[in-house]
Motif scaffolding. Structure first.
Motif, PDB file in Angstrom:
ATOM      1  N   ARG A 115       0.872  -1.007   0.019  1.00  0.00           N
ATOM      2  CA  ARG A 115      -0.180   0.026  -0.080  1.00  0.00           C
ATOM      3  C   ARG A 115       0.744   1.204  -0.133  1.00  0.00           C
ATOM      4  NH1 ARG A 115      -3.997  -1.550   4.899  1.00  0.00           N
ATOM      5  NH2 ARG A 115      -2.131  -2.806   5.562  1.00  0.00           N
ATOM      6  N   ALA A 116       1.904   1.274  -0.031  1.00  0.00           N
ATOM      7  CA  ALA A 116       3.046   2.463   0.047  1.00  0.00           C
ATOM      8  C   ALA A 116       2.592   3.259  -1.087  1.00  0.00           C
ATOM      9  CB  ALA A 116       4.418   1.683  -0.319  1.00  0.00           C
ATOM     10  N   PRO A 117       2.806   4.512  -0.925  1.00  0.00           N
ATOM     11  CA  PRO A 117       1.962   5.570  -1.813  1.00  0.00           C
ATOM     12  C   PRO A 117       2.689   5.979  -2.921  1.00  0.00           C
ATOM     13  CG  PRO A 117       2.515   6.502   0.221  1.00  0.00           C
ATOM     14  CD  PRO A 117       2.848   5.348   0.223  1.00  0.00           C
ATOM     15  N   SER A 118       4.149   5.536  -3.159  1.00  0.00           N
ATOM     16  CA  SER A 118       4.712   6.065  -4.353  1.00  0.00           C
ATOM     17  C   SER A 118       5.738   5.010  -4.706  1.00  0.00           C
ATOM     18  CB  SER A 118       5.410   7.315  -4.271  1.00  0.00           C
ATOM     19  OG  SER A 118       6.873   6.952  -3.336  1.00  0.00           O
ATOM     20  N   LEU A 119       6.517   4.913  -5.866  1.00  0.00           N
ATOM     21  CA  LEU A 119       7.201   3.781  -6.409  1.00  0.00           C
ATOM     22  C   LEU A 119       8.313   3.806  -5.360  1.00  0.00           C
ATOM     23  CD1 LEU A 119       6.907   4.047 -10.190  1.00  0.00           C
ATOM     24  CD2 LEU A 119       6.159   2.126  -8.796  1.00  0.00           C
ATOM     25  N   ARG A 120       8.861   5.075  -5.147  1.00  0.00           N
ATOM     26  CA  ARG A 120      10.111   5.102  -4.313  1.00  0.00           C
ATOM     27  C   ARG A 120       9.981   4.212  -2.846  1.00  0.00           C
ATOM     28  NH1 ARG A 120      15.153   7.204  -4.491  1.00  0.00           N
ATOM     29  NH2 ARG A 120      15.841   8.243  -2.355  1.00  0.00           N
ATOM     30  N   ARG A 121       8.648   4.988  -2.201  1.00  0.00           N
ATOM     31  CA  ARG A 121       8.351   4.398  -1.084  1.00  0.00           C
ATOM     32  C   ARG A 121       8.372   2.962  -1.026  1.00  0.00           C
ATOM     33  NH1 ARG A 121      10.348   8.600   1.493  1.00  0.00           N
ATOM     34  NH2 ARG A 121       9.038  10.473   1.760  1.00  0.00           N
ATOM     35  N   LYS A 122       7.614   2.418  -2.057  1.00  0.00           N
ATOM     36  CA  LYS A 122       7.415   0.974  -2.338  1.00  0.00           C
ATOM     37  C   LYS A 122       8.678   0.300  -2.184  1.00  0.00           C
ATOM     38  CE  LYS A 122       4.090  -1.642  -5.074  1.00  0.00           C
ATOM     39  NZ  LYS A 122       3.061  -1.922  -4.273  1.00  0.00           N
TER      40      LYS A 122
END
Lengths: 130, 340, 259
Positions: free
Chosen positions: B73-80
């Motif tokens: 559920r991480a909200p951006s590709l980098r955070r994911k």
């Protein structure tokens, strides 16, 4: 699959399956640049060397740039004992080290040569071994 | 992130050991030498180190679960990517710490089984819920921040394999903490809704972070075996003070309010009020604060925290679900075909 | 290097979206295993592969974003289900069944290696360069997944049966990977997506069959029917919408916010 993460039902008590035992430990050595020595990085448990290499690549090879990996069965490593196996001798070893000679040599040169000539001459010494 | 063994490492005094060997052992410790697995050490030390490393390893792989819930559920590709890598690191720390424990004589399989069946423990902090993305930010900032403070001191310990593992783990923790700071800063400089999400998560995690360092010190903690033998090097209360002194002013500067909270059985905050004891003592440089609810701490340790059952159930599921795979490579004819 | 004619921009973006969307979904599914895989060491390894897939998707989205004027995150999190171009197989959940996860990866990695090698010959230089780099990483994935196919296929009776079951179930939808995007033939004609040197489906089937044979597993694959309309044209399985709801849960709270 968040549903599985949320819904695994609490179950108490002992496991019905028998103990499994562990895979075999392998020691991992990584080389960070071509030409560098391989350095001890850690261990992985695996069924065989190929699997150990596969695991080591992803576990120890991804923290920083790494160009080569060795894996060795842990049981293949034989080591000395800190308490009982003397390695470095107790007697004076300076006769076989450069630093055993640096001061007397310097003193002797000084009697023969001017300071600036000596300094020029000493430039080519391998200083890190002193 | 990691737990570490502040909770209940009880080491018995070694009564039946050879006094001459004992003296030599303690002299080595006092001289700041590192001990290696084959060195002589009292049984109590060996058992204590195993217990400590095993508890730490358990904490790593249980610690992978609350944050693992948010990878999808991480909200951006980098955070994911970052969160996946972070949780992966926890698993890697667990692997290395189980290895330290295996070398002290217990099989990994047995450690996993003991964990699942409740015979051994893991760090209390992972029994709290992470209901929003804000919790992921706060966990990485506060709990990883606390873990670094603690593990830096554990890296000054005396048991070589554990100390080397701590140093390696701390390098990775630095990434976790920085990415946590980045998330908290982004959230607290974001929209009204984001700031509120951050505050609510902070309210849930502030006290677990203070409890992270373990219960208040016993009298003469420095003379008891865990510290005398440099299994740990700084007392719980001293670590907690360092933590508050660093994080309380940072939280205030972020626009966060430090609350004393009351939680329901699910770990959700039902009442909060500003911590009126919170202030900086200018003469000592220390912050005073309201102590955590230590009854809650012991209640959670005994297995009655908001998420104890859920965490163990998922670990058990993973163990049972993976059994056929391990069986195939341990016992089956699972070698690779000969190279062509 | 050629400048892409305007009429090829949309098909080219669609083609790259197909690659990126496949990788995002596969990486998304596999990343969920982090912390729960059957062996700690494999947990770490499998998570690295998942990160690769997502990192590949990110790099591709960045290229596409430049082409059609948006951002990588908006492409990943801001589209409706019908705007995705991924194939049915990457949408398939595994419910934490390791056999399903490995077989899904098996079909996809071999396919991706072929597709990336093809794109590496593209007349569009930035895409060719990127595809070349990604293909080298895909090679690691192929070796990793092949060894698991072999170990589990040849492991115990139970592991062989579980693998066979997962392989059969996924073999029915795996050819969805080959469904062409709209106007694909025009990209092929313009050498933006160069023709494969040998029939791509046959090459793929042969590679997979050989590994399956080595693994004591049976594999039966049929080319997709040319009439099928599926993920490459935005018609998805029932698994995609809930996947997107989960993936975009936080993003949608405040789509214009920085996270």
């Amino acid at each position: 699959m968040s549903n599985v993460r949320e819904q695994s039902h609490p179950s108490n008590g002992d496991l019905t399956s028998p103990a499994e035992g562990d895979l075999k430990p392998y020691v991992v050595f990584t080389q960070l640049n071509r030409g560098d020595p391989h350095m001890y990085a850690g261990c992985v448990d695996a069924a065989d060397q190929q699997m150990a290499l596969q695991f080591a690549r992803e576990h120890y090879g991804q923290d920083q740039k790494c160009v080569n990996i060795w894996v060795v069965p842990k049981e293949a490593v034989t080591a000395t004992n800190y308490d009982t196996d003397l390695i470095w001798r107790h007697t004076d070893q300076t006769y076989r080290l450069a630093r055993g000679y640096s001061k007397p040599v310097k003193d002797k040169w000084r009697k023969l040569r001017r300071a600036e000539d000596l300094k020029e001459y000493e430039k080519d010494d391998l200083k890190e071994t002193f | 992130m990691s737990g570490s063994a502040n909770v209940g490492v009880h080491v018995d005094h070694a009564r039946d050991e050879d006094p001459a060997k004992m003296a030599e052992f303690e002299a080595k410790i006092n001289a700041g030498e590192l001990l290696e697995p084959d060195d002589w050490m009292p049984q109590a030390y060996r058992q204590g180190m195993l217990k400590m490393a095993e508890h730490h390893a358990n904490s790593e792989i249980i610690g992978a679960l609350p944050e693992g819930e948010w990878i999808t559920r991480a909200p951006s590709l980098r955070r994911k990517l970052a969160l996946t890598a972070k949780v992966q690191d926890e698993v890697g720390h667990g692997q290395m710490l189980y290895r330290v424990s295996q070398d002290l004589g217990k099989s990994r399989d047995q450690m996993l089984r003991d964990l699942i069946t409740g015979r051994t423990k893991y760090h209390n902090v992972f029994n709290y819920p992470a209901p929003t993305w804000g919790d992921i930010a706060m966990i990485q900032w506060l709990i990883d921040g606390a873990a670094i403070m603690n593990q830096k001191t554990l890296a000054d310990g005396a048991y070589g394999p554990y100390v080397r593992t701590m140093k390696r783990i701390n390098m990775e923790e630095a990434f976790h903490f920085k990415s946590g700071e980045d998330m908290v800063l982004t959230l607290m400089s974001g929209t009204k809704m984001q700031r509120q999400m951050g505050q609510e998560a902070f309210d849930r995690w502030w006290y677990p972070a203070l409890m992270f360092f373990g219960p208040p010190d016993k009298p003469h903690a420095e003379q008891l075996p865990p510290m005398r033998w440099r299994m740990k090097t700084v007392t719980n209360d001293n670590l907690r003070r360092r933590f508050i002194n660093r994080f309380a002013p940072a939280a205030i500067d972020l626009g966060l309010k430090i609350h004393v909270v009351k939680k329901d059985d699910n770990g959700m905050v039902i009442e909060r009020k500003p911590d009126e004891n919170l202030r900086l003592d200018e003469t000592t440089g220390n912050w005073s604060f309201t102590q955590p609810d230590w009854d809650e701490f012991y209640r959670v340790i005994r297995g009655n925290g908001p998420c104890n059952a859920k965490r163990l159930a998922l670990r058990r599921f993973s163990y049972e679900q993976g059994r056929w795979v391990r069986h195939a490579i341990l016992r089956g004819n699972a070698g690779l075909p000969p190279a062509a | 290097m050629i400048t892409l004619p305007d009429n090829l921009k949309r098909p080219f973006a669609d083609l790259l979206l197909a690659v990126a969307d496949d990788k995002l979904m596969l990486g998304h599914r596999n990343s969920d295993w982090t912390g729960l895989a059957p062996i700690l060491e494999e947990d770490i390894a499998f998570s690295s592969l998942a990160q690769d897939e997502m990192a590949h998707a990110q790099a591709l989205y960045q290229l596409i974003a430049g082409l059609i004027g948006t951002s990588a995150d908006a492409l990943a999190f801001g589209r409706k289900s019908e705007a995705f171009r991924c194939a049915a197989i990457v949408e398939a959940p595994d419910e934490f069944d390791w056999a399903t996860a490995i077989c899904r990866q098996f079909f996809c990695d071999h396919f991706d290696r072929l597709r990336l090698r093809r794109l590496a010959r593209s007349s569009d230089k930035p895409v060719a360069d990127l595809a070349n780099r990604l293909a080298a990483e895909e090679q690691i994935h192929v070796e990793h997944v092949d060894s698991w196919m072999q170990r589990l296929g040849r492991g115990t009776d139970e592991s062989r049966q579980r693998m066979q079951k997962a392989l059969d179930r996924l073999a029915a939808i795996a050819p969805s990977l080959f469904e062409p995007i709209e106007h694909e033939h025009e990209l092929v004609a313009a050498d933006v997506y160069p023709r494969a040197e040998t029939d791509m489906f046959e090459t793929w089937r042969n590679e997979l069959e050989q590994i399956a044979n080595d693994s004591s597993l049976k594999l039966d694959l049929h080319p997709p029917s040319p009439q099928t309309i599926g993920g490459r044209r935005g018609k998805h399985t029932e698994h995609l919408p809930p996947l997107l709801d989960e993936m975009c849960e936080v993003y949608r709270l405040e789509p214009n916010a920085a996270w």
